[in-house]
Design an enzyme around this catalytic site. Structure first.
Site, PDB file in Angstrom:
ATOM      1  N   SER A 137      -2.161  -5.166  -7.520  1.00 14.11           N
ATOM      2  CA  SER A 137      -1.063  -5.832  -6.800  1.00 14.11           C
ATOM      3  C   SER A 137      -1.340  -7.314  -6.626  1.00 14.11           C
ATOM      4  CB  SER A 137      -0.929  -5.172  -5.423  1.00 14.11           C
ATOM      5  OG  SER A 137      -0.065  -5.924  -4.617  1.00 14.11           O
ATOM      6  N   TYR A 161      -4.763  -2.584   2.800  1.00 20.12           N
ATOM      7  CA  TYR A 161      -4.148  -2.136   1.546  1.00 20.12           C
ATOM      8  C   TYR A 161      -4.647  -3.005   0.383  1.00 20.12           C
ATOM      9  CZ  TYR A 161      -0.561  -1.904  -2.113  1.00 20.12           C
ATOM     10  OH  TYR A 161       0.078  -1.810  -3.323  1.00 20.12           O
ATOM     11  N   LYS A 165      -7.104  -2.237  -3.139  1.00 14.51           N
ATOM     12  CA  LYS A 165      -6.746  -2.593  -4.529  1.00 14.51           C
ATOM     13  C   LYS A 165      -7.847  -3.450  -5.153  1.00 14.51           C
ATOM     14  CE  LYS A 165      -2.827  -0.501  -4.910  1.00 14.51           C
ATOM     15  NZ  LYS A 165      -2.686   0.628  -5.813  1.00 14.51           N
TER      16      LYS A 165
HETATM   17  P1  NAD Z   1       5.329   5.258  -4.597  1.00 16.48           P
HETATM   18  O1  NAD Z   1       4.888   5.604  -3.239  1.00 16.48           O
HETATM   19  O2  NAD Z   1       6.765   5.427  -4.929  1.00 16.48           O
HETATM   20  O3  NAD Z   1       4.466   6.042  -5.686  1.00 16.48           O
HETATM   21  C1  NAD Z   1       3.149   6.485  -5.445  1.00 16.48           C
HETATM   22  C2  NAD Z   1       3.102   7.962  -5.754  1.00 16.48           C
HETATM   23  O4  NAD Z   1       1.778   8.425  -5.491  1.00 16.48           O
HETATM   24  C3  NAD Z   1       4.058   8.768  -4.882  1.00 16.48           C
HETATM   25  O5  NAD Z   1       4.833   9.621  -5.687  1.00 16.48           O
HETATM   26  C4  NAD Z   1       3.135   9.559  -3.963  1.00 16.48           C
HETATM   27  O6  NAD Z   1       3.680  10.816  -3.621  1.00 16.48           O
HETATM   28  C5  NAD Z   1       1.882   9.675  -4.820  1.00 16.48           C
HETATM   29  N1  NAD Z   1       0.662   9.870  -4.032  1.00 16.48           N
HETATM   30  C6  NAD Z   1       0.292   9.190  -2.917  1.00 16.48           C
HETATM   31  N2  NAD Z   1      -0.890   9.673  -2.460  1.00 16.48           N
HETATM   32  C7  NAD Z   1      -1.252  10.651  -3.330  1.00 16.48           C
HETATM   33  C8  NAD Z   1      -2.390  11.510  -3.405  1.00 16.48           C
HETATM   34  N3  NAD Z   1      -3.367  11.484  -2.478  1.00 16.48           N
HETATM   35  N4  NAD Z   1      -2.462  12.377  -4.431  1.00 16.48           N
HETATM   36  C9  NAD Z   1      -1.481  12.441  -5.375  1.00 16.48           C
HETATM   37  N5  NAD Z   1      -0.375  11.665  -5.341  1.00 16.48           N
HETATM   38  C10 NAD Z   1      -0.283  10.773  -4.333  1.00 16.48           C
HETATM   39  O7  NAD Z   1       4.877   3.746  -4.876  1.00 16.48           O
HETATM   40  P2  NAD Z   1       5.207   2.823  -6.104  1.00 16.48           P
HETATM   41  O8  NAD Z   1       5.989   1.676  -5.601  1.00 16.48           O
HETATM   42  O9  NAD Z   1       5.696   3.606  -7.248  1.00 16.48           O
HETATM   43  O10 NAD Z   1       3.734   2.277  -6.401  1.00 16.48           O
HETATM   44  C11 NAD Z   1       2.891   2.861  -7.365  1.00 16.48           C
HETATM   45  C12 NAD Z   1       1.554   2.164  -7.324  1.00 16.48           C
HETATM   46  O11 NAD Z   1       1.750   0.764  -7.527  1.00 16.48           O
HETATM   47  C13 NAD Z   1       0.819   2.299  -5.996  1.00 16.48           C
HETATM   48  O12 NAD Z   1      -0.540   2.434  -6.264  1.00 16.48           O
HETATM   49  C14 NAD Z   1       1.103   0.969  -5.305  1.00 16.48           C
HETATM   50  O13 NAD Z   1       0.078   0.618  -4.420  1.00 16.48           O
HETATM   51  C15 NAD Z   1       1.151   0.019  -6.484  1.00 16.48           C
HETATM   52  N6  NAD Z   1       1.958  -1.183  -6.226  1.00 16.48           N
HETATM   53  C16 NAD Z   1       3.255  -1.069  -5.823  1.00 16.48           C
HETATM   54  C17 NAD Z   1       3.995  -2.222  -5.571  1.00 16.48           C
HETATM   55  C18 NAD Z   1       5.435  -2.151  -5.122  1.00 16.48           C
HETATM   56  O14 NAD Z   1       5.976  -3.158  -4.678  1.00 16.48           O
HETATM   57  N7  NAD Z   1       6.121  -1.024  -5.233  1.00 16.48           N
HETATM   58  C19 NAD Z   1       3.419  -3.481  -5.727  1.00 16.48           C
HETATM   59  C20 NAD Z   1       2.098  -3.550  -6.170  1.00 16.48           C
HETATM   60  C21 NAD Z   1       1.372  -2.398  -6.411  1.00 16.48           C
HETATM   61  C1  UD1 Z   2       5.090  -6.952   0.918  1.00 20.99           C
HETATM   62  C2  UD1 Z   2       3.653  -6.780   1.360  1.00 20.99           C
HETATM   63  C3  UD1 Z   2       2.776  -6.893   0.108  1.00 20.99           C
HETATM   64  C4  UD1 Z   2       3.185  -5.853  -0.940  1.00 20.99           C
HETATM   65  C5  UD1 Z   2       4.673  -6.038  -1.263  1.00 20.99           C
HETATM   66  C6  UD1 Z   2       5.214  -5.011  -2.224  1.00 20.99           C
HETATM   67  C7  UD1 Z   2       3.529  -7.564   3.679  1.00 20.99           C
HETATM   68  C8  UD1 Z   2       3.051  -8.655   4.584  1.00 20.99           C
HETATM   69  N1  UD1 Z   2       3.323  -7.785   2.359  1.00 20.99           N
HETATM   70  O1  UD1 Z   2       5.164  -8.192   0.303  1.00 20.99           O
HETATM   71  O2  UD1 Z   2       1.420  -6.709   0.447  1.00 20.99           O
HETATM   72  O3  UD1 Z   2       2.428  -6.033  -2.118  1.00 20.99           O
HETATM   73  O4  UD1 Z   2       5.432  -5.962  -0.037  1.00 20.99           O
HETATM   74  O5  UD1 Z   2       5.152  -3.725  -1.679  1.00 20.99           O
HETATM   75  O6  UD1 Z   2       4.032  -6.537   4.107  1.00 20.99           O
HETATM   76  N2  UD1 Z   2      11.957 -10.081   4.305  1.00 20.99           N
HETATM   77  C9  UD1 Z   2      12.922 -10.355   5.258  1.00 20.99           C
HETATM   78  N3  UD1 Z   2      13.450  -9.306   5.926  1.00 20.99           N
HETATM   79  C10 UD1 Z   2      13.089  -8.005   5.706  1.00 20.99           C
HETATM   80  C11 UD1 Z   2      12.105  -7.738   4.726  1.00 20.99           C
HETATM   81  C12 UD1 Z   2      11.540  -8.804   4.066  1.00 20.99           C
HETATM   82  O7  UD1 Z   2      13.279 -11.495   5.488  1.00 20.99           O
HETATM   83  O8  UD1 Z   2      13.607  -7.091   6.368  1.00 20.99           O
HETATM   84  C13 UD1 Z   2      11.396 -11.202   3.538  1.00 20.99           C
HETATM   85  C14 UD1 Z   2       9.896 -11.381   3.686  1.00 20.99           C
HETATM   86  O9  UD1 Z   2       9.573 -12.222   4.754  1.00 20.99           O
HETATM   87  C15 UD1 Z   2       9.540 -11.988   2.313  1.00 20.99           C
HETATM   88  C16 UD1 Z   2      10.560 -11.377   1.357  1.00 20.99           C
HETATM   89  O10 UD1 Z   2      11.637 -10.939   2.173  1.00 20.99           O
HETATM   90  O11 UD1 Z   2       9.713 -13.383   2.345  1.00 20.99           O
HETATM   91  C17 UD1 Z   2      10.031 -10.206   0.562  1.00 20.99           C
HETATM   92  O12 UD1 Z   2       9.468  -9.258   1.457  1.00 20.99           O
HETATM   93  P1  UD1 Z   2       8.886  -7.835   0.953  1.00 20.99           P
HETATM   94  O13 UD1 Z   2       9.911  -7.156   0.130  1.00 20.99           O
HETATM   95  O14 UD1 Z   2       8.362  -7.125   2.147  1.00 20.99           O
HETATM   96  O15 UD1 Z   2       7.710  -8.216  -0.053  1.00 20.99           O
HETATM   97  P2  UD1 Z   2       6.395  -9.130   0.168  1.00 20.99           P
HETATM   98  O16 UD1 Z   2       6.495  -9.924   1.402  1.00 20.99           O
HETATM   99  O17 UD1 Z   2       6.147  -9.871  -1.096  1.00 20.99           O
END
Ligand code: NAD
Ligand code: UD1
Length: 352
Positions: A137, A161, A165
């Site tokens: 991430s 978190y 990572k």
């Molecule tokens: P998500 O929660 O939709 O997907 C994660 C999946 O992992 C879910 O289906 C959940 O049920 C499963 N899971 C959680 N714990 C588990 C366990 N102990 N055993 C087996 N399965 C388990 O999240 P996502 O947005 O699809 O994210 C996927 C990956 O990408 C995660 O590792 C997350 O940290 C990373 N990531 C996500 C974002 C984002 O913004 N969505 C950003 C950066 C990194």
């Molecule tokens: C958040 C997490 C980051 C994670 C990412 C994707 C925090 C501090 N950071 O980041 O670690 O990798 O999500 O899962 O939680 N915003 C509003 N109103 C809202 C929600 C968000 O104004 O109700 C704004 C935030 O201040 C930010 C932008 O929208 O400027 C995006 O927010 P968000 O979607 O939560 O993503 P990140 O802040 O990038």
């Protein structure tokens, strides 16, 4: 056909990636505990594959289980050998991802994210499977870096978190450096994935308290939440609101296919960390205005105090993704807003 284990494959990013991989020469073992997703995803994937090409339908198997259960993971590898399609690589999505929850329950996050990865790695070593694409991430980068963030920017996560990572990346680096093995590793550092598959059949189903901006926009547009609270209008940005690098979920899914294909072809030990973002910053107000305009709706909003832990600006340099993986984002902000809202309209209660 190569067999791949997808952990967390029922989740938001995992499900879209599975769909793209199934259209290539892969058989998928998809492991998920459904702690943050729905088992119904299997039916949706099947329905989509039916529409794309009937022949793709029997190319995946879902297994319900927890990544921390070593004997269960062992069972999946054993089963793949008995079925004459040994697992040759892993895409590791499974994990917990709420920043706020990680602050209140750090040990749970270390247990699932780091502990779970160690269990997975031990079994991979047992079966000499040393190819892994890991979900990292942008949150691991230090708050002091200036965007665009390149992969060699300072790494200094500021919440548990992010710590998990960064530590998994460290573990994978140690494996790569170890002498007697040939690990092939790509850490994909995602920026802000939003949107959904254009069919509206799969998308993001946030459970519990919504924290991220896009799911919030969807809820306000649906009328379930009265207004969007914008966290600060005094940031040093174009309009005072926070700037992020939003990326279409299908572009992110494509990046995984390219990363996996790259590693499968690679014969020597490999360790790469690659940003996946569009390279463009978008403010909260810009995203909101685009959403309103392409979806012909109104999003009431109000400015409130800054959110703890937020930063002003975060967007990627994606030069490495382009030069190494030949990856480029194909969808724009309008596509993200249209596809994300279509998913919400067609599935107001998620996968229920
Ligand atoms: P998500 O929660 O939709 O997907 C994660 C999946 O992992 C879910 O289906 C959940 O049920 C499963 N899971 C959680 N714990 C588990 C366990 N102990 N055993 C087996 N399965 C388990 O999240 P996502 O947005 O699809 O994210 C996927 C990956 O990408 C995660 O590792 C997350 O940290 C990373 N990531 C996500 C974002 C984002 O913004 N969505 C950003 C950066 C990194
Ligand atoms: C958040 C997490 C980051 C994670 C990412 C994707 C925090 C501090 N950071 O980041 O670690 O990798 O999500 O899962 O939680 N915003 C509003 N109103 C809202 C929600 C968000 O104004 O109700 C704004 C935030 O201040 C930010 C932008 O929208 O400027 C995006 O927010 P968000 O979607 O939560 O993503 P990140 O802040 O990038």
């Amino acid at each position: 056909m190569k067999s791949i284990l997808i952990t967390g494959g029922a989740g938001f990013i995992g499900s879209h990636t599975c769909l793209q991989l199934l259209q290539q020469d892969y058989f998928l073992y998809i492991l998920d505990s459904y702690v943050n997703s729905s088992p119904k995803i299997a039916e949706r994937l099947d329905k989509l594959l039916c529409q794309i090409n009937q022949k793709l339908r029997d190319k995946f198997k879902f297994i319900e289980g927890d990544i921390r259960d070593e004997s269960m993971i062992d069972g999946i590898f054993k089963c793949s050998i008995n079925e004459n399609r040994p697992i040759e690589g892993v895409i590791h999505f499974a994990g917990l991802k709420s920043v706020a929850e990680s602050v209140s329950s750090p040990s749970l996050y270390w247990d699932v994210n780091v502990g779970g990865t160690i269990k997975l790695i031990r079994i991979m070593e047992k079966y000499s499977c040393r190819t892994i694409v890991f979900s990292s991430s942008a949150t691991i980068y230090s708050e002091n870096n200036r965007s665009p963030l390149s992969e060699d920017s300072e790494i200094k996560p500021y919440n548990p978190y992010g710590q998990t990572k960064a530590n998994i990346e460290n573990l994978l680096k140690d494996l790569y450096t170890s002498n007697d093995s040939c690990w092939r590793v790509i850490n994909l550092r995602y920026f802000n994935p939003i949107g959904a598959h254009p069919s509206g059949l799969i998308g993001e189903e946030p459970r519990g308290k919504i924290n991220n901006l896009f799911p919030y926009l969807n809820q306000v547009a649906s009328g379930n939440i009265k207004e969007l609270k914008i966290y600060g209008n005094d940031w040093p940005t174009i309009d005072g609101t926070g700037v992020r690098d939003y990326i279409h979920i299908m572009d992110l899914a494509d990046a995984h296919c390219l990363a996996l294909n790259y590693l499968i072809k690679e014969k020597k030990a490999t360790l790469l960390s690659i940003n996946i973002g569009t390279g463009r910053g978008t403010s909260v107000l810009q995203l909101l205005k685009t959403f309103e305009s392409v979806n012909s709706c109104k999003i009431p909003f109000r400015f409130v105090d800054r959110r703890l832990g937020d930063i002003a600006i975060s967007y990627a340099s994606n030069d490495l993704a382009s030069s190494i993986l030949s990856w480029r984002p194909k969808r724009n902000l309008s596509n993200m807003c249209i596809d994300g809202w279509r998913w919400q309209k067609l599935n107001p209660y998620g996968y229920e």
